[in-house]
Design a protein around this motif. Structure first.
Motif, PDB file in Angstrom:
ATOM      1  N   TRP A  54      47.389  42.514  42.691  1.00 47.12           N
ATOM      2  CA  TRP A  54      46.302  42.444  41.715  1.00 47.12           C
ATOM      3  C   TRP A  54      46.838  42.306  40.294  1.00 47.12           C
ATOM      4  N   GLN A  55      48.165  42.503  40.112  1.00 43.63           N
ATOM      5  CA  GLN A  55      48.738  42.518  38.768  1.00 43.63           C
ATOM      6  C   GLN A  55      48.839  41.136  38.119  1.00 43.63           C
ATOM      7  N   ASP A  56      48.685  40.076  38.904  1.00 42.29           N
ATOM      8  CA  ASP A  56      48.814  38.749  38.314  1.00 42.29           C
ATOM      9  C   ASP A  56      47.789  37.806  38.937  1.00 42.29           C
ATOM     10  N   LYS A  57      47.842  36.542  38.560  1.00 50.01           N
ATOM     11  CA  LYS A  57      46.866  35.562  39.013  1.00 50.01           C
ATOM     12  C   LYS A  57      47.414  34.657  40.108  1.00 50.01           C
ATOM     13  N   GLY A  83      46.736  33.180  22.791  1.00 57.36           N
ATOM     14  CA  GLY A  83      47.469  34.223  23.500  1.00 57.36           C
ATOM     15  C   GLY A  83      47.963  33.749  24.855  1.00 57.36           C
ATOM     16  N   ARG A  84      48.503  34.681  25.628  1.00 58.50           N
ATOM     17  CA  ARG A  84      48.998  34.367  26.971  1.00 58.50           C
ATOM     18  C   ARG A  84      48.177  35.017  28.066  1.00 58.50           C
ATOM     19  N   HIS A  85      47.629  36.188  27.794  1.00 58.23           N
ATOM     20  CA  HIS A  85      46.910  36.944  28.807  1.00 58.23           C
ATOM     21  C   HIS A  85      45.592  37.449  28.233  1.00 58.23           C
ATOM     22  N   THR A  86      44.524  37.388  29.030  1.00 57.15           N
ATOM     23  CA  THR A  86      43.230  37.932  28.620  1.00 57.15           C
ATOM     24  C   THR A  86      42.640  38.767  29.746  1.00 57.15           C
ATOM     25  N   LEU A  87      42.010  39.877  29.368  1.00 61.40           N
ATOM     26  CA  LEU A  87      41.251  40.713  30.287  1.00 61.40           C
ATOM     27  C   LEU A  87      39.800  40.722  29.831  1.00 61.40           C
ATOM     28  N   VAL A 205      49.393  39.934  14.817  1.00 59.51           N
ATOM     29  CA  VAL A 205      48.795  41.061  15.532  1.00 59.51           C
ATOM     30  C   VAL A 205      49.302  41.083  16.972  1.00 59.51           C
ATOM     31  N   ASP A 206      49.248  42.259  17.580  1.00 60.34           N
ATOM     32  CA  ASP A 206      49.690  42.413  18.969  1.00 60.34           C
ATOM     33  C   ASP A 206      48.565  42.163  19.963  1.00 60.34           C
ATOM     34  N   ILE A 207      47.346  42.516  19.582  1.00 62.23           N
ATOM     35  CA  ILE A 207      46.185  42.401  20.468  1.00 62.23           C
ATOM     36  C   ILE A 207      45.034  41.791  19.677  1.00 62.23           C
ATOM     37  N   SER A 208      44.323  40.858  20.295  1.00 59.22           N
ATOM     38  CA  SER A 208      43.098  40.325  19.700  1.00 59.22           C
ATOM     39  C   SER A 208      41.947  40.616  20.653  1.00 59.22           C
ATOM     40  N   MET A 209      40.955  41.335  20.130  1.00 62.70           N
ATOM     41  CA  MET A 209      39.797  41.702  20.936  1.00 62.70           C
ATOM     42  C   MET A 209      38.576  40.941  20.402  1.00 62.70           C
ATOM     43  N   GLN A 210      37.706  40.533  21.309  1.00 67.84           N
ATOM     44  CA  GLN A 210      36.456  39.893  20.897  1.00 67.84           C
ATOM     45  C   GLN A 210      35.285  40.484  21.675  1.00 67.84           C
ATOM     46  N   ALA A 233      54.585  42.884  28.665  1.00 69.19           N
ATOM     47  CA  ALA A 233      54.612  44.315  28.955  1.00 69.19           C
ATOM     48  C   ALA A 233      53.351  44.998  28.440  1.00 69.19           C
ATOM     49  N   LEU A 234      52.907  44.620  27.250  1.00 65.25           N
ATOM     50  CA  LEU A 234      51.691  45.192  26.701  1.00 65.25           C
ATOM     51  C   LEU A 234      50.489  44.821  27.565  1.00 65.25           C
ATOM     52  N   HIS A 235      50.468  43.592  28.041  1.00 64.34           N
ATOM     53  CA  HIS A 235      49.383  43.165  28.926  1.00 64.34           C
ATOM     54  C   HIS A 235      49.346  44.010  30.204  1.00 64.34           C
ATOM     55  N   GLN A 236      50.507  44.303  30.769  1.00 65.60           N
ATOM     56  CA  GLN A 236      50.527  45.103  31.992  1.00 65.60           C
ATOM     57  C   GLN A 236      50.013  46.522  31.743  1.00 65.60           C
TER      58      GLN A 236
END
Length: 398
Positions: A54-57, A83-87, A205-210, A233-236
């Protein structure tokens, strides 16, 4: 046919409807992405079940952890933000809570801008405080003051561009530099910028939230949030907390945002232009004493906006002269015909909301003056919105 034979035929029919032999041919192509709804995901064999992560696509494990529909939306938001990863999360506030809970623990401190989105401040005051996480407010226009505030317990600094309601545009470069010098993670609420006004990760910035509820959706009919990073690593860290909290979004909601994304730049540009026209009209009116729009000279943080941005959102506030009472401003708002009273923004219908700045901020833009009204411009003709304001003005002095 006996009763037993009838029951057997019914059972076969029921089973056949569930396990039907027909499978549609592969290779269907269409403009919109497919909408996949699932809790259970089927594996072809036990080896596939045991190997899937579940950790990746690389594959699918359970509907909560992603389907082709939500993976597609995540990748498109990541591209939009650079970015590279979005949740994905069920709302913008849920996305903020995800970041806080993933990165903060008892004894830590989070710093919030003084003009922070109100529910984010309340989350820190109550839920984070119960968990032993402290918070303080800083002046988003003063990077030196922020640098002085950062201490050993500071683990996260939230940024907002522009600030909620009062629309100050922060010194992003200075604030991020102050945090990087002390190895503190920065998270930006980029709902206003929407990935269009400026590139958040180019600002460091390290994180962008919308809140995808706003511009990404554009229809005033979806609640959703996103958290985007470039750091694996931050994404994980974020994804692990995301899984443990059971955060997910419905396929139909993801479909609506995917449908709206192709028109995002067109809508953002149109609402930006209309907001500037209406703000310019208010600028010449004696009823107001301040225009809070980052693209206007004299607005708090205008120079920072000019150095960082290529556009502005369809959002601005005006501060009415103190001679007008709350009742008079309310009467003006109640007389508007096209503008509707309601929270949120970026939908097709223009909205207004009044605020008492002294109660909301205490200090800063507009505080200690008159009532503030925030205008969120929709997709109506700008001339019609100006005419609507003009016909309602007599209610101020009725």
């Amino acid at each position: 046919m006996s009763e037993g034979d009838n029951d057997s035929a019914t059972d076969r029919l029921t089973t056949g409807l569930i396990h039907h032999r027909y499978q549609p041919p592969a290779g269907f192509g269409a403009v919109p992405p497919g909408v996949f709804k699932a809790s259970t995901v089927i594996f072809k064999d036990t080896a596939a079940l045991r190997a899937r992560r579940w950790q990746d696509k690389t594959g699918y494990t359970y509907g909560l952890h992603g389907t082709p529909t939500t993976f597609t939306l995540e990748e498109r938001i990541a591209s939009l933000e650079g970015g590279r990863h979005t949740l994905l999360a069920p709302s913008g506030l849920a996305a903020i809570a995800l970041v806080d809970l993933a990165l903060l623990a008892a004894g830590d401190e989070v710093l919030l801008p003084a003009n922070v989105y109100g529910p984010s401040r309340e989350l820190a005051r109550h839920e984070l405080a119960r968990l032993g996480v402290a918070h303080r407010l800083y002046d988003p226009l003063d990077a030196t003051a922020l640098a002085d505030m950062i201490g050993p317990q500071t683990k996260l600094v939230w940024l907002e561009a522009a600030g909620s309601v009062t629309m100050e545009f922060p010194d992003l470069a200075g604030l991020v530099a102050a945090c990087k010098a002390r190895d503190v993670i920065t998270a930006l609420d980029n709902t206003w910028g929407a990935g269009i006004a400026f590139a958040p990760f180019d600002c460091g910035v390290d994180i962008s939230m919308q809140a995808l509820t706003k511009y990404a959706s554009g229809g005033a009919d979806v609640l959703m949030g996103s958290v985007t990073t470039r750091d694996d690593a931050l994404h994980q860290r974020l994804k692990t907390t995301h899984m443990r909290l059971g955060l997910g979004v419905g396929a139909n909601d993801a479909e609506l945002v995917l449908r709206s994304l192709p028109s995002l730049v067109l809508r953002y540009t149109a609402q930006d232009a209309a907001a500037r026209r209406l703000a310019a009209w208010w600028h010449g009116r004696s009823e107001v004493v301040q225009i809070l729009h980052p693209a206007f000279e004299g607005a708090p943080g205008h120079a920072h906006w000019a150095s960082a941005c290529r556009a502005a959102a369809g959002l601005f506030s005006v501060v009415f002269d103190a001679r007008y009472t709350q009742a008079q401003v309310d009467a003006f708002l109640d007389t508007l015909r096209l503008f509707k009273l309601g929270y949120s923004w970026a939908g097709p219908v223009s909205l207004v909301v009044p605020y008492d700045l002294t109660a909301l901020r205490g200090t800063g833009a507009g505080a200690g003056q008159g009532m503030l009204v925030r205008f969120a411009i929709g997709l109506e003709a700008a001339d019609d919105l100006i005419a609507d304001c003009e016909q309602a003005l007599p209610a101020l002095t009725a």
